[in-house]
Design an enzyme around this catalytic site. Structure first.
Site, mmCIF file in Angstrom:
data_model
loop_
_atom_site.group_PDB
_atom_site.id
_atom_site.type_symbol
_atom_site.label_atom_id
_atom_site.label_comp_id
_atom_site.label_asym_id
_atom_site.label_seq_id
_atom_site.Cartn_x
_atom_site.Cartn_y
_atom_site.Cartn_z
ATOM 1 N N GLU A 121 1.182 9.518 9.456
ATOM 2 C CA GLU A 121 0.130 8.514 9.354
ATOM 3 C C GLU A 121 -0.722 8.586 10.618
ATOM 4 O OE1 GLU A 121 -0.007 4.840 10.721
ATOM 5 O OE2 GLU A 121 2.056 4.527 11.378
ATOM 6 N N ASP A 147 4.760 4.850 7.487
ATOM 7 C CA ASP A 147 4.211 4.176 8.660
ATOM 8 C C ASP A 147 5.334 4.036 9.678
ATOM 9 O OD1 ASP A 147 2.010 4.036 7.132
ATOM 10 O OD2 ASP A 147 1.990 1.861 6.884
ATOM 11 N N ASP A 160 0.830 -1.207 0.000
ATOM 12 C CA ASP A 160 0.000 0.000 0.000
ATOM 13 C C ASP A 160 0.870 1.265 0.000
ATOM 14 O OD1 ASP A 160 0.753 -0.688 2.618
ATOM 15 O OD2 ASP A 160 -0.893 0.440 3.508
ATOM 16 N N HIS A 161 2.202 1.077 -0.053
ATOM 17 C CA HIS A 161 3.107 2.219 -0.173
ATOM 18 C C HIS A 161 3.978 2.155 -1.431
ATOM 19 C CE1 HIS A 161 2.332 3.996 3.848
ATOM 20 N NE2 HIS A 161 1.861 2.783 4.036
#
Lengths: 658, 599
Positions: free
Chosen positions: B203, B178, B72-73
């Site tokens: 985040e 994160d 997701d990054h």
């Protein structure tokens, strides 16, 4: 700016730089060549060493025979070996703010400095430097402590007695300051003062100076350092290499535009080519083993040994040596081999890419897996069971004065089948061998020193163009043994400034500017004026604030309205503060236009007279006289303040303020 | 007016598909390039047309920064660079660079081979994309160009995760990616210095959670696993191959050893061994304990944990299986889940966050009847447990990081809108800074007012510092100088030096005022009286009586002369330069009042 030179050893430097308000120690190398004057510390009782005759003066006086022993015409101190420390008296070392370490060989004196001088600062080093430096210190302490020696000789150090001794003891310098090895406790305490840094990390010191480590290409984590403020830059080059071995390549570009470049840690064997030395090393090793002899390689537990193992990895099968055991014996052998595999980011590109596969960067992992290379903490224990001959043993210490190497020298020295191969350049191999003479074993000298040679130095200096070069005096003349080799010295323009132990150098540059920040509100209020094409000026009147060595200019406060107090003021209240500075003026006054302006502002009866240097404007009605010259204007009038101010303002219209 | 602009293309009030555009001092940087686990259509990638509408990506962006290897990054990276087209530099840390292509390939295989998606990026594209990557080391200052520099800080979270500082001149943005503020079994805690960025983009996954101590959670986890295994059940732990998996493996490995348990532990994919190998080679990125002991014992060499074979899923008896992926949205973990879901003796432990739309998210929100492919309905009887092991900072940790970095503004991403709202208020209250939480495609603009660095001549600075060591709040002293601006070189020098440098001559402006006083005494006597008068009034000034009869006050000259017509009047000539105007003018008015009678 000053440089205090605390070490005379060009490859084990220790300098202190005073720069702006900071005191920065550059490296703290420990000169271990002093140990060559001592008898080896045998791991196993050695009858030969313990039966050496005591030394007596020419007249037969034998009062030193307990301290000094003679072996094949050389005299050795029979005592715990001692090291030559950096100068501790030249500068108060408690004032040192930070210590910058360039590589693990150049930090061996750290515990002496951080634990015994009142030092309260921070030490900066890269992670591999600290980890491997710790291993080197651990090994050293272990080597010395596991052979306790009751005797600590000191009589011979007496100046009057030292004079009577034979060379090289007679000529040994600063013997009174020689110290025994530190303890592990001191090592741990010293290492706890280190802060880890990465290459190209900018570290602020007190807001005044910025220091940055750069890759130097010599060893895992080895660095050169940039010490700079906004307008001055000092490069500290120490132990650098342009050869492609395992470490990350040297960062040369960042050394550009230095005002001063301090150059230390060049190759100690400028005439030996490391590549051909490695070739000789391999062929001599193979030759000995094939003839049934053993090979002893005195070495440090980290550094060149990785490259040698890698060469052997490629070489042993083709040379038919695959059945020969390779032993690496050191209290830190395992740690060193393991650590070498985890420092991917500090390695050369080829080794880094291996990590992406993922594979260990060094092939010695495979040598260990296939049992070709075995490592042991010492000759005691497992090793004695596994030991097979003929074999190849890598072990320390390269000085041959302590460590497991002493045992192998005693064990193998008597047979001409065996060979000792010297690869480390730090010790003269002849001096290292002196207490083992007479020796039957073959001795091969293949010094591998990958640090810069003089050709590379002159290329580097041409490339990075420092304004001044500072280096140890040894580099400004050819080596004593090769005095005709004018190519074996640093050659640059202007000539390098040289230093020697215990000298203080004033570095040749003058600071002229300092960074200051103009606050946005103040910047907005400035009115720039183009004076010449491309050059604008603005006068600035602002309040200076200085905090943590950072300077900021803020807008001047708005003039406070005089409070309407009716209190009678004392005369002195009105006295103006002469510190309020008025700008300087520049320009000239065109007399015709000036007269026109005067007329426009209601002055009449104006008379202009020419003088030798300019004009005089007379305002007859106001009894006022204005002398106008190229660079000056003089208003002479009665004490009519209103008139004076009016005239002043009219004059100022023609002038620029600075 | 200079400003910083931030536009999330993903992760704006959402978790997944992290992708944030930042413009700072004219430089454009893209932070992360992630995919969304909850979608398999266009929405799974960020909408790059936001940029491409007005031109090529390479022209617009100065660089791309990837914070860590989670998909997701970084999942959209090959699509972004090879299919949309970007040729500029991509920065990431070395472990991320090593692991990211493996996860991308894994992701590609599931999408293309298992789900049969067309028009997906190819293996070759992943390779080509990775060629554009530049490795960044911790704390190293990387000069992207002459003005733009970036610096990585340790973020914990997963191996190689980093926070990035992006800096141009005196303006800077910190992007956390994160992060985790508490050390775990294999990683250390995130750390940043007091770098006072203009903006901190953080985040906020656990914006409202304050988690209990890690130890309690670990004990809980072990207890649940132990109980299930004791009663003969099977435990499924869906994980991502790298990261949480290693932490939990270390945890179970030591527990099995201590309790001498015999039930087998399996790790599902062939990736594991490789993954563990990365951990071994990147030991400096793990926590202090592992770094210290790795020579004696490498924590990533597991004795109890074996490789999983598909057939094992049907074997009887208790077992523990770690299977990928972590959100039960595809792959092996989902297959095993389907096999085991019907038995109430079994247990699934979700150790991390699940994105909306995934099976993981559904069962965690209490759904027990799941519609699978082909209209099948799967009834979930097995126990479902959620254990927050995912290494994100909780609310306390986020506040802690804001406190560490001392930003001027905060912007929240990677979280849910409602929770963000709460955290936003808390941050604004506690730190008195503005906090923003833009949605995807929404732009936040922050005006900045950078100060201007110039060089001040040391002479001028030292002169000022010597005079005003103690600043007086009531009477701040003014520094006066001239700023010379030539090209982009700004220097502040004393006025004299400015004149000299520019080759200009000073123009001296001088005033001489005639003060008429009625006095019959001789000029010399007048001068003497003027001297004693001034001396008594101007105590702080240097008043001198010169041999030629004139009087000076500092550099102001006073002379007494006879009046040409009136012998009863004397003229005092007061003469001063423009720079001494205040004092000169004051003296004139003082003398005009007359001299005191001699006592």
């Amino acid at each position: 700016m000053k440089l205090y030179c605390l070490s005379g050893h060009p490859t084990l430097p220790c300098n202190v730089l005073k720069f702006k308000s900071t005191t920065i120690m550059l490296d703290c190398g420990l000169d271990m060549t002093s140990t060559l004057n001592f008898l080896p510390l045998p791991l196993v009782q050695s009858p030969r060493l313990s039966n050496l005759p005591g030394w007596s003066l020419k007249d037969g006086n034998a009062f030193l025979d307990k301290e000094l022993k003679e072996c094949s015409g050389h005299v050795f101190v029979d005592s715990v070996p001692e090291f030559c420390l950096p100068e501790t008296e030249l500068i108060d070392l408690s004032t040192v703010d930070v210590i910058l370490i360039s590589n693990y060989h150049c930090m061996m004196a750290l515990p002496y400095i951080t634990e015994h001088t009142g030092f309260t600062g921070t030490v900066y080093a890269t992670e591999p430097t600290v980890q491997i430096g710790r291993l080197l210190m651990e090994e050293l302490v272990n080597f010395i402590e596991r052979v306790p020696k009751a005797q600590s000789a000191s009589l011979w150090k007496n100046k009057d007695i030292q004079r009577l001794l034979p060379s090289p003891l007679k000529d040994a310098v600063e013997v009174s300051t020689w110290r025994r090895c530190y303890t592990m406790q001191e090592v741990n305490s010293a290492l706890s003062k280190i802060q880890l840094v990465g290459y190209s990390q900018k570290i602020e010191l007190f807001g005044a100076v910025q220091v940055t480590p750069l890759s130097s290409g010599y060893a895992l984590g080895s660095s050169n350092w940039i010490i700079q403020s906004h307008y001055e830059k000092v490069s500290y080059v120490s132990g650098s290499s342009l050869l492609t071995t395992h470490p990350q390549p040297m960062d040369q570009a960042s050394l550009k535009n230095s005002d001063v470049l301090i150059l230390t840690g060049l190759t100690q064997i400028p005439t030996a080519n490391p590549d051909s030395m490695v070739g000789e090393f391999c062929s001599n090793l193979a030759l000995t083993v094939r003839n049934g002899g053993n090979v002893l390689v005195p070495c440090y537990p980290s550094g060149v040994i990785y490259d040698l193992l890698e060469c052997l990895y490629q070489y042993i099968d083709s040379a038919g040596l695959s059945s020969i055991p390779f032993y690496f014996i050191s209290p830190v052998a395992n740690s060193s081999l393991e650590f070498s595999q985890i420092f991917a980011e500090w390695l050369c590109h080829n080794k880094q890419t291996k990590v992406y596969l993922p594979e260990p960067p060094f092939p010695h992992a495979e040598l260990i897996q296939t049992n070709k290379l075995k490592h042991y903490p010492s000759i005691h224990g497992d090793f004695s069971n596994d030991f097979r001959q003929p074999c190849v043993v890598f072990t320390g210490h390269p000085s041959l004065r302590f460590g497991d190497v002493v045992h192998f020298m005693e064990l193998w020295g008597k047979s001409s089948l065996n060979t000792v191969i010297f690869t480390e350049p730090d010790f003269s191999y002849l001096e290292a061998l002196a207490p083992y003479q007479p020796l039957a074993m073959k001795c091969i000298y293949c010094p591998i020193d990958t640090r810069l040679n003089f050709i590379q130095v002159s290329k580097l200096l041409k490339e990075v163009q420092p304004l001044h070069v500072v280096c140890p005096e040894q580099y400004t003349q050819p080596p004593p043994a090769q005095s005709h080799r004018m190519d074996l010295m640093v050659d640059c323009q202007p000539p390098a400034m040289s230093y020697r132990r215990a000298e203080v150098l004033a570095l040749p540059f003058k600071r002229r500017y300092e960074k200051i920040e103009i606050m946005p509100e103040l910047a907005d209020s400035l009115v720039p004026m183009e004076i010449k094409p491309g050059i604008s000026l603005a006068t600035v009147s602002a309040v200076l604030h200085t905090k943590d060595n950072k300077h900021v200019l803020q807008p001047p406060p708005r003039p406070t309205q005089p409070t309407g107090g009716k209190k009678r003021k004392r005369a002195s209240d009105d006295i103006p503060d002469c510190k309020v500075l008025k700008p300087l003026l520049s320009g000239s006054i065109p007399v015709d236009q000036f007269v026109q302006t005067l007329e426009k502002h209601g002055f009449s009866d104006i008379k202009v007279e020419d003088t030798a240097k300019g004009h005089i404007v007379l305002l007859q009605e106001a009894e006022t006289l204005i002398q106008i010259e190229e660079d000056s204007t003089h208003i002479i009038c009665d004490d009519d303040e209103v008139l004076r101010v009016r005239l002043r303002d009219l004059v100022l219209k023609f002038l620029q303020k600075f | 007016m200079p400003e910083i602009r931030v536009t999330p293309l993903g992760a704006g009030q959402d978790v997944g598909r992290s992708c944030i555009l930042v413009s700072i001092a004219g430089k454009n940087v893209m932070l992360d390039c992630g995919m969304h686990m909850g979608f398999s259509d266009d929405r799974r990638f960020p909408d790059f047309s936001y940029i491409t509408r007005s031109g090529r990506l390479t022209d617009f962006l100065d660089c791309v920064i990837i914070s860590h290897f989670h998909l997701d990054h970084c999942g959209a990276l090959p699509y972004f660079s090879e299919m949309v087209g970007y040729d500029g530099p991509i920065y990431m840390t070395q472990p991320t660079q090593a692991i990211c292509p493996i996860l991308l390939e894994d992701y590609r295989k599931i999408a293309v081979d298992k789900k049969g998606e067309a028009n997906f990026f190819t293996s070759q594209m992943i390779k080509d994309c990775m060629k554009k990557v530049v490795a960044v080391h911790l704390h190293q200052t990387v000069q992207v160009d002459d003005e733009l520099e970036i610096k990585a800080y340790y973020a914990g979270h997963v191996l190689g995760a980093a926070m990035f500082q992006i800096k141009v001149g005196s303006e800077s943005v910190v992007y956390t990616g994160d992060y985790n503020m508490t050390p775990d079994r294999h990683l250390g805690a995130a750390w940043i210095d007091k770098c006072r960025p203009s903006l901190l983009i953080t985040e906020s996954t656990y914006a409202t959670t304050i988690r209990d101590s890690k130890r309690c959670r670990e004990r809980d986890f072990l207890k649940k696993v132990h109980e299930t295994v004791e009663r003969g059940g099977k435990v499924l732990i869906p994980v991502f191959a790298l990261g949480r998996a290693q932490e939990l493996c270390i945890l179970l490995e030591t527990f099995w050893e201590r309790m001498d348990l015999k039930a087998p532990i399996y790790f599902s994919t062939g990736l594991t061994e490789k993954a563990n190998h990365y951990y071994k080679l990147f030991i400096p990125w793990t926590n202090q304990k592992i770094r210290k002991t790795f020579v004696q014992r490498n924590m990533f060499e597991f004795k109890h944990i074996k490789a999983f074979d598909r057939a094992f899923a049907d074997s009887p008896g208790p077992m523990v299986v770690f299977a990928t992926p972590g959100m039960l949205h595809a792959g092996q973990s989902l297959q095993i889940f389907r096999k085991w879901a019907g038995n109430e003796k079994n247990m699934v432990i979700m150790p991390g966050y699940c994105v909306q739309g995934t099976v993981g998210h559904k069962i965690l929100s209490g759904q027990r009847k799941l519609e699978m492919e082909g209209r099948q309905v799967l009834e979930v009887k097995m126990q479902v447990e959620y254990m927050s092991f995912s290494a994100h900072a909780d609310a306390k940790g986020i506040m802690q990081l804001v406190g560490q970095a001392e930003p001027e503004n905060v912007l929240l991403v990677h979280g849910e809108a409602k929770k963000m709202e709460f955290l936003k208020q808390k941050i604004e209250q506690e730190f008195r800074v503005n906090c923003y939480m833009p949605a995807n495609g929404e732009t936040v603009t922050l005006p900045t007012s950078p100060s201007i660095p110039v060089g001040i001549s040391l002479g001028l600075l030292k002169r000022e510092m010597a005079q005003g060591l103690l600043p007086d709040a009531k009477k701040p002293r003014l520094l006066h100088g001239t700023l010379i601006m030539k090209d982009s070189n700004f220097r502040l020098v004393s006025s004299e030096q400015a004149l000299k440098e520019l080759g200009l001559a000073e123009h001296q402006l001088r005033f001489t005022c005639r003060v008429h006083l009625h006095d019959t005494r001789k000029e010399q006597e007048m001068a003497m009286r003027v001297y004693s008068h001034l001396k008594s009034v101007l105590k702080d000034h240097c008043v001198q009586h010169l041999p030629d009869g004139s009087v000076t006050v500092e550099s102001i000259l006073v002379q007494a002369a006879a009046h040409s017509e009136d012998p009863g009047t004397k003229v005092l000539l007061v003469s001063w330069t423009y720079q001494d105007e205040e004092l000169g003018s004051y003296l004139t008015s003082l003398l005009k009042k007359g001299l005191p009678q001699a006592s």
